[in-house]
Design a protein around this motif. Structure first.
Motif, short mmCIF file in Angstrom:
data_model
loop_
_atom_site.label_atom_id
_atom_site.label_comp_id
_atom_site.label_asym_id
_atom_site.label_seq_id
_atom_site.Cartn_x
_atom_site.Cartn_y
_atom_site.Cartn_z
N GLY A 128 14.34 -10.95 15.39
CA GLY A 128 14.36 -10.39 14.04
C GLY A 128 14.59 -8.89 14.06
N ILE A 129 14.60 -8.29 12.87
CA ILE A 129 14.82 -6.86 12.71
C ILE A 129 13.50 -6.19 12.35
CG2 ILE A 129 16.05 -5.09 11.38
CD1 ILE A 129 18.29 -7.20 11.00
N LEU A 130 13.15 -5.14 13.09
CA LEU A 130 11.87 -4.45 12.90
C LEU A 130 11.91 -3.52 11.69
CD1 LEU A 130 9.02 -3.63 13.87
CD2 LEU A 130 10.13 -1.92 15.34
N PRO A 146 12.73 -12.10 10.45
CA PRO A 146 13.54 -12.99 11.29
C PRO A 146 14.99 -13.09 10.81
CG PRO A 146 11.43 -14.00 10.80
CD PRO A 146 11.55 -12.80 9.91
N THR A 147 15.91 -13.17 11.75
CA THR A 147 17.33 -13.29 11.41
C THR A 147 17.77 -14.74 11.26
OG1 THR A 147 17.90 -13.27 13.76
CG2 THR A 147 17.94 -11.15 12.60
N HIS A 148 16.91 -15.66 11.65
CA HIS A 148 17.34 -17.05 11.72
C HIS A 148 16.20 -17.98 11.35
CE1 HIS A 148 21.00 -19.04 13.02
NE2 HIS A 148 20.29 -20.01 13.55
N SER A 149 16.42 -18.83 10.39
CA SER A 149 15.55 -19.97 10.09
C SER A 149 14.18 -19.59 9.53
CB SER A 149 15.39 -20.82 11.36
OG SER A 149 14.39 -21.78 11.20
N PHE A 150 13.32 -18.99 10.35
CA PHE A 150 11.93 -18.78 9.98
C PHE A 150 11.84 -17.90 8.73
CE2 PHE A 150 7.62 -16.94 10.97
CZ PHE A 150 6.93 -18.13 10.87
N GLY A 151 11.17 -18.40 7.69
CA GLY A 151 11.25 -17.75 6.38
C GLY A 151 10.22 -16.68 6.09
N ARG A 152 9.30 -16.36 7.03
CA ARG A 152 8.25 -15.39 6.74
C ARG A 152 8.30 -14.21 7.70
NH1 ARG A 152 2.71 -18.68 6.43
NH2 ARG A 152 2.03 -16.80 5.33
N ASP A 153 8.03 -13.01 7.18
CA ASP A 153 7.96 -11.83 8.03
C ASP A 153 6.78 -11.96 8.99
OD1 ASP A 153 10.02 -10.93 6.54
OD2 ASP A 153 8.89 -9.42 5.42
N GLU A 192 15.73 -1.90 14.53
CA GLU A 192 16.30 -2.49 15.74
C GLU A 192 16.09 -4.01 15.77
OE1 GLU A 192 16.74 0.39 19.47
OE2 GLU A 192 14.65 -0.11 19.05
N LEU A 193 16.96 -4.65 16.49
CA LEU A 193 16.86 -6.08 16.75
C LEU A 193 15.88 -6.27 17.90
CD1 LEU A 193 18.36 -8.59 15.57
CD2 LEU A 193 20.02 -8.34 17.42
N VAL A 194 14.88 -7.13 17.70
CA VAL A 194 13.84 -7.32 18.71
C VAL A 194 13.52 -8.80 18.89
CG1 VAL A 194 12.76 -5.07 18.27
CG2 VAL A 194 11.98 -7.08 16.99
N MET A 195 12.86 -9.10 20.02
CA MET A 195 12.33 -10.44 20.23
C MET A 195 10.82 -10.38 20.16
SD MET A 195 13.11 -13.35 23.12
CE MET A 195 12.41 -12.60 24.56
N VAL A 196 10.23 -11.26 19.37
CA VAL A 196 8.79 -11.28 19.14
C VAL A 196 8.19 -12.56 19.70
CG1 VAL A 196 6.99 -11.32 17.37
CG2 VAL A 196 9.04 -9.95 17.02
N ASP A 209 25.68 -4.46 16.25
CA ASP A 209 26.51 -4.43 17.45
C ASP A 209 26.68 -5.88 17.90
OD1 ASP A 209 26.97 -4.59 20.33
OD2 ASP A 209 26.83 -2.40 20.31
N THR A 210 27.92 -6.37 17.93
CA THR A 210 28.13 -7.80 18.20
C THR A 210 27.71 -8.20 19.62
OG1 THR A 210 30.46 -7.38 18.73
CG2 THR A 210 29.95 -8.06 16.48
N ASP A 211 27.75 -7.25 20.56
CA ASP A 211 27.27 -7.55 21.91
C ASP A 211 25.77 -7.84 21.87
OD1 ASP A 211 28.07 -7.77 24.70
OD2 ASP A 211 26.71 -6.11 25.06
N ASN A 212 25.03 -7.04 21.08
CA ASN A 212 23.59 -7.29 20.90
C ASN A 212 23.35 -8.60 20.18
OD1 ASN A 212 22.93 -4.85 22.10
ND2 ASN A 212 22.76 -3.74 20.17
N MET A 213 24.21 -8.93 19.21
CA MET A 213 24.04 -10.17 18.46
C MET A 213 24.18 -11.38 19.37
SD MET A 213 26.08 -9.30 14.93
CE MET A 213 25.65 -10.83 14.09
N ILE A 214 25.12 -11.31 20.31
CA ILE A 214 25.31 -12.43 21.24
C ILE A 214 24.16 -12.48 22.24
CG2 ILE A 214 26.80 -13.37 23.06
CD1 ILE A 214 29.19 -12.41 21.34
N LYS A 215 23.68 -11.31 22.66
CA LYS A 215 22.49 -11.28 23.54
C LYS A 215 21.30 -11.91 22.82
CE LYS A 215 19.49 -8.24 26.23
NZ LYS A 215 19.10 -6.85 26.54
N ALA A 216 21.14 -11.57 21.53
CA ALA A 216 20.04 -12.13 20.72
C ALA A 216 20.18 -13.64 20.58
CB ALA A 216 20.02 -11.47 19.35
N LEU A 217 21.42 -14.11 20.41
CA LEU A 217 21.69 -15.55 20.32
C LEU A 217 21.23 -16.25 21.59
CD1 LEU A 217 23.14 -18.12 19.23
CD2 LEU A 217 25.27 -17.16 20.14
N ILE A 218 21.53 -15.67 22.75
CA ILE A 218 21.14 -16.26 24.03
C ILE A 218 19.62 -16.31 24.16
CG2 ILE A 218 21.22 -15.94 26.54
CD1 ILE A 218 24.02 -14.62 26.09
N LEU A 219 18.97 -15.20 23.80
CA LEU A 219 17.50 -15.15 23.87
C LEU A 219 16.86 -16.13 22.89
CD1 LEU A 219 16.98 -11.29 24.11
CD2 LEU A 219 16.44 -12.95 25.89
#
Length: 708
Positions: free
Chosen positions: A137-139, A150-157, A172-176, A201-211
C-alpha cells in the motif's frame, strides 16, 4: 489420514440433517466416549478450518446447512472477485470483500440468487485461512503514526504505530505485515517491513506486484548452492545407459530472446512414406532429485513466471539457462518421445526413452520462417537442415489437419508484445507473431503430449493430466444470447462439441469480427487445469493430454517425466503407486493454482507498462473496436491491442445499456454502439494507480468533462 475419513463420514451423515451434539458425533464416528476433551479439540479444529460451524446451542453442522459456502477467494483486476468451490464460482462485489485477499480460503453468505433465480452473489463473512500476512500500500504519514492505504483488494486502511513506520517516507509504496486484521471497532494494524519507493515508478510497481503475490526473483542460498554443485560434464558411464542421438541434426526452435531451451525436434521422411518425429525434452529429472531443496523450491513455485521485463524462473539460472538448457553443439541429456506418423497423421508407433543429443543449430522462429519463405541468405546459411525444415512443415500441416477434423479449437487471438528499451521504458507495442515456425513447434509438442498421456493412461498408472472440462450449460446459454447478436446460434447447451465453436470462429474470420467472437467463446469456457483423472481436453478435442514438453519451466512436466521414467524398465511397484495416489491430488491442485497466479501476474505486468506507454498519448486518436459493455461503460480495443473504456456518465447525452440488443444506446439521438463496431477514439486519461486507459469517441471529444 483417519481424521480425513472421519470428517468425510460426518459430512455424509450431516447431509440434509439437523445439527448434532458432540456425543451424537462421537457415536457416529465410533470415537471413545472417555476422550471428551480430545474429541472436542478435533471438532474445534474442524470449526476453525471452516469444515463445520456451531449454532447458538453449541451443536455442529456443515456451513452449507447453515446457509454458508466455503471456497477460495479469487480477485479479478482488483475490482470484483469470485469464490471458487469444487462445483461453481460465486460472484463477490467489492463491497463484499471483507478482509479477504486473493487466495484466501473464506466462508461466504449468499446475498442474491439463493433461490435459483439469476446468478448467485455473496459476501465474505469469515476468512478461514490466510494465503499471506502482508499487504502492499501507500503510506500516509502523520507525526506520531501513519496509515497505509492498500493498492489492491483490501478495503480498509491499516494503522501503523510510530515505532513501526521504519524509515518510510510519506507517499511511498510499502509492504506491511498485518498483525491485527481489524474488527467492528478497530482498524487493522501492522508494521512496515519493506519500503519499495515511488508508487508511480513502474519498476517499483512490478516489484510490488512480485512481493504482493509472495513470489521472488531470488532463490534461497542453499538452493543456489545445490544447483552449483551439480556436475556440468556428462560422464561416459551415463551416456552408455542411453540411446545416442548425437548423429541426428536435431534443432531447437524458440523465440529470439529465449534462454531456457527445453525442447528440440527432428523429422525424417521414412522409405515407407511415414514420418519419424523425435521430440527431445531436457531431462530435468536426471539432475533434480525428488525431495531435494531444488525440487521443493520448484514445487513451491509451480512454474516460471514471465513478466513484461523479467523472468521469475522455477529453477536457478544455473539449471534453466545452463545445465538443462539444450544449447547448440553441446552434449545434453534428454527424455525422448519418438513417434512414427503415417501420411494421414495417425501415430502408429510411440517410443519413450532416455537419450543424449547434440543440437545442430539454435534456431529461432524468425529464421525458420525465413527458410520457409525461401529467403536466399537463410536457405544458404542453413543448407544442412533446409530439407528437414521442409519435412517439418509438411508433417505439421498433416497434424494440423487431423486436429482440425476432430474439432480442435484454434484460438488465434492477437497477443500484445511490449518491446522495452534499455531504460525499461516501452519503445513500442506490436502483435506477437504466430508464423509457420511457431505452429510447427506447437503441433509437435501437442503430438508428444498426447502420445505420452495415452501411453500412461493405458498403463493405468496414476499420473498428471492436463484437463479441460466441457463448458457449463448455463455459460453456453449466456454465450448463445450474445452470439445471437452476430447471427450465430448454438442449438444444444448440454453435450456441446468443440467443432461447433470452430465453425463459428471460421465464419467470424470471413466477416472480420473474429477477435470479438474469439474472446466471447474463450470467456465462456472453463480454465484448463492439472488433475489425476483423465477427462480429456475439450479445447483440443483430445481424449488424452498431459504436459511433458517443458520441465524447465513447469513442475507438472517434471512430475510426468518421473512417472514415465518408472515405466522404462518395467512397472511401478505397489509402494510407488500408493505414493502417487497419496501425493498427486494435492500437488495437481497446487500447480493449477500457481499457474493461475502466474497468468494474472503476467497480465498485470503488461498492463503496468502499457498504461505508462499511453500516458504521453493523451489527445491522440486511434482506430478501435467496441469489445464490451457495462451499465456505465463502453470498452474498446485499439489496433495496437490496448484496452480502454469510455465512461458514458461524462457524456453530454444520456446513454443506456440495452440488454436485449446488447448495445449502448444514445437516448437523445438514437445512435447505437454495437459489439464489433469500428470507430475512432481519442485517449483522454491514462491512470497508473487504477491501471486503466480512458477514451472517448473522437467525434465527441469537445464535450468530454471527466478528469484528464
Amino acid at each position: 489420514m483417519k481424521l480425513d475419513k472421519d470428517l468425510k463420514k460426518l459430512k455424509e451423515a450431516l447431509v440434509g440433517s439437523k445439527s448434532l451434539g458432540q456425543e451424537e458425533i462421537t457415536k457416529i464416528l465410533g470415537w471413545s466416549l472417555k476422550l471428551k476433551k480430545e474429541n472436542r479439540e478435533i471438532l474445534q479444529k474442524w470449526v476453525t478450518d471452516g469444515e463445520l460451524m456451531t449454532n447458538n446451542r453449541g451443536k455442529y453442522n456443515t456451513p452449507e446447512n447453515f446457509g454458508f459456502i466455503k471456497g477460495e477467494f479469487s480477485l479479478i483486476k482488483g475490482k470484483f472477485a469470485f469464490v471458487d468451490t469444487p462445483t461453481e464460482g460465486i460472484f463477490i462485489p467489492r463491497s463484499g470483500f471483507g478482509t479477504a485477499l486473493d487466495g484466501d480460503v473464506v466462508l461466504i453468505k449468499i446475498t442474491k440468487g439463493a433461490d435459483g433465480t439469476g446468478k448467485k452473489e455473496g459476501e465474505v463473512v469469515k476468512v478461514l485461512k490466510r494465503e499471506r500476512e502482508t499487504i502492499i500500500g501507500i503510506l500516509q504519514k502523520r507525526d506520531n503514526f501513519g496509515f497505509v492505504k492498500p493498492t489492491h483488494s483490501f478495503g480498509r486502511d491499516i494503522y501503523i504505530p510510530k515505532k513501526y513506520l521504519s524509515m518510510a517516507e510519506d507517499g511511498e509504496l510499502v509492504m506491511v505485515h498485518v498483525d491485527f486484521w481489524g474488527d467492528e471497532t478497530r482498524k487493522p494494524e501492522g508494521k512496515i517491513v519493506e519500503t519499495i519507493g515511488s508508487p508511480y515508478d513502474t519498476d517499483n510497481m512490478i516489484k510490488a506486484l512480485i512481493l504482493r503475490e509472495g513470489k521472488s526473483e531470488d532463490f534461497p542460498d542453499e538452493v543456489v548452492a545445490e544447483a552449483r554443485a551439480i556436475p556440468t560434464v556428462i560422464s561416459e558411464e551415463e551416456i552408455q545407459k542411453r540411446k545416442d542421438l548425437r548423429n541426428l541434426p536435431i534443432i531447437t526452435i524458440d523465440g529470439d530472446d529465449a534462454k531456457d531451451l527445453d525442447d528440440a525436434v527432428y523429422v525424417e521422411k521414412l522409405s515407407n512414406g511415414n514420418f519419424r518425429l523425435v521430440v527431445a525434452i531436457a531431462d530435468v529429472g536426471h539432475y533434480i532429485a525428488e525431495g531435494s531443496g531444488l525440487d521443493k523450491e520448484a514445487e513451491k513455485r509451480g512454474n516460471s513466471v514471465y513478466l513484461v521485463d523479467r523472468v521469475l524462473p522455477m529453477f536457478p539460472r544455473e539449471i534453466s539457462n545452463g545445465i538443462c538448457s539444450l544449447n547448440p553443439r553441446e552434449d545434453k541429456l534428454v527424455f525422448v518421445c519418438d513417434m512414427q506418423i503415417d501420411p494421414k497423421g495417425k501415430i502408429i508407433d510411440t517410443e519413450t526413452y532416455k537419450a543424449v543429443i547434440k543440437t545442430a543449430h539454435r534456431m529461432t522462429y524468425t529464421n525458420v520462417n525465413k527458410i520457409l519463405a525461401r529467403e536466399p541468405e537463410f536457405v544458404e546459411q542453413y543448407a544442412d537442415i533446409k530439407d528437414m525444415v521442409d519435412d517439418m512443415f509438411e508433417l505439421s500441416k498433416i497434424i494440423r489437419e487431423v486436429k482440425y477434423n476432430r474439432g480442435s479449437i484454434d484460438f488465434d487471438l492477437p497477443e500484445i508484445k511490449v518491446v522495452l528499451g534499455e531504460d525499461k521504458k516501452v519503445k513500442y507495442l506490436k502483435n506477437r507473431e504466430r508464423g509457420e515456425a511457431e505452429r510447427i513447434i506447437e503441433d509437435f509438442m501437442i503430438s508428444a503430449n498426447e502420445a505420452v498421456a495415452e501411453k500412461l493412461f493405458w498403463l493405468e498408472i496414476p499420473s498428471v493430466y492436463r484437463t479441460h472440462e466441457k463448458p457449463d450449460p448455463e455459460r453456453i446459454k449466456t454465450l448463445n444470447e450474445t452470439l445471437g447478436k452476430f447471427g450465430y446460434r448454438l442449438h444444444s447447451f448440454e453435450d456441446i462439441h468443440p467443432k461447433k465453436f470452430q465453425k463459428i470462429i471460421e465464419d467470424s474470420e470471413e466477416r472480420g469480427i473474429n477477435m470479438i467472437v474469439h474472446k466471447m467463446i474463450l470467456m465462456s469456457l472453463k480454465q484448463a487445469r492439472y488433475a489425476m483423472e483423465n477427462i480429456g481436453h475439450f479445447g483440443l478435442s483430445s481424449n488424452y493430454y498431459t504436459h511433458f514438453t517443458s520441465p524447465i519451466r513447469r513442475y507438472s512436466d517434471l512430475l510426468v517425466h518421473r512417472i514415465l521414467a518408472m515405466t522404462l524398465d518395467g512397472y511401478p511397484n505397489k509402494k510407488e503407486i500408493s505414493k502417487l495416489n497419496r501425493e498427486l491430488p494435492e500437488v495437481t491442485a497446487h500447480i493449477s493454482k500457481t499457474e493461475r497466479e502466474a497468468m494474472k501476474m503476467e497480465d498485470e505486468s503488461i498492463k503496468i507498462k502499457v498504461v505508462e506507454y499511453m500516458m504521453d498519448k493523451i489527445g491522440e486518436v486511434y482506430k478501435a473496436t467496441v469489445i464490451g459493455f457495462s451499465n456505465k461503460k463502453i470498452f474498446f480495443e485499439t489496433e495496437e491491442y490496448v484496452e480502454c473504456f469510455w465512461d458514458i456518465t461524462t457524456a453530454r447525452n444520456f446513454y443506456e445499456f440495452d440488454e436485449a440488443l446488447y448495445a449502448m444506446v444514445d437516448k437523445d439521438t438514437g445512435k447505437i454502439y454495437n459489439l464489433g463496431d469500428k470507430i475512432e477514439i481519442m485517449i483522454v486519461r491514462a491512470d497508473l494507480n487504477m491501471l486503466e486507459v480512458e477514451a472517448i469517441p473522437n467525434e465527441l471529444h469537445d464535450e468530454y468533462s471527466g478528469k484528464r
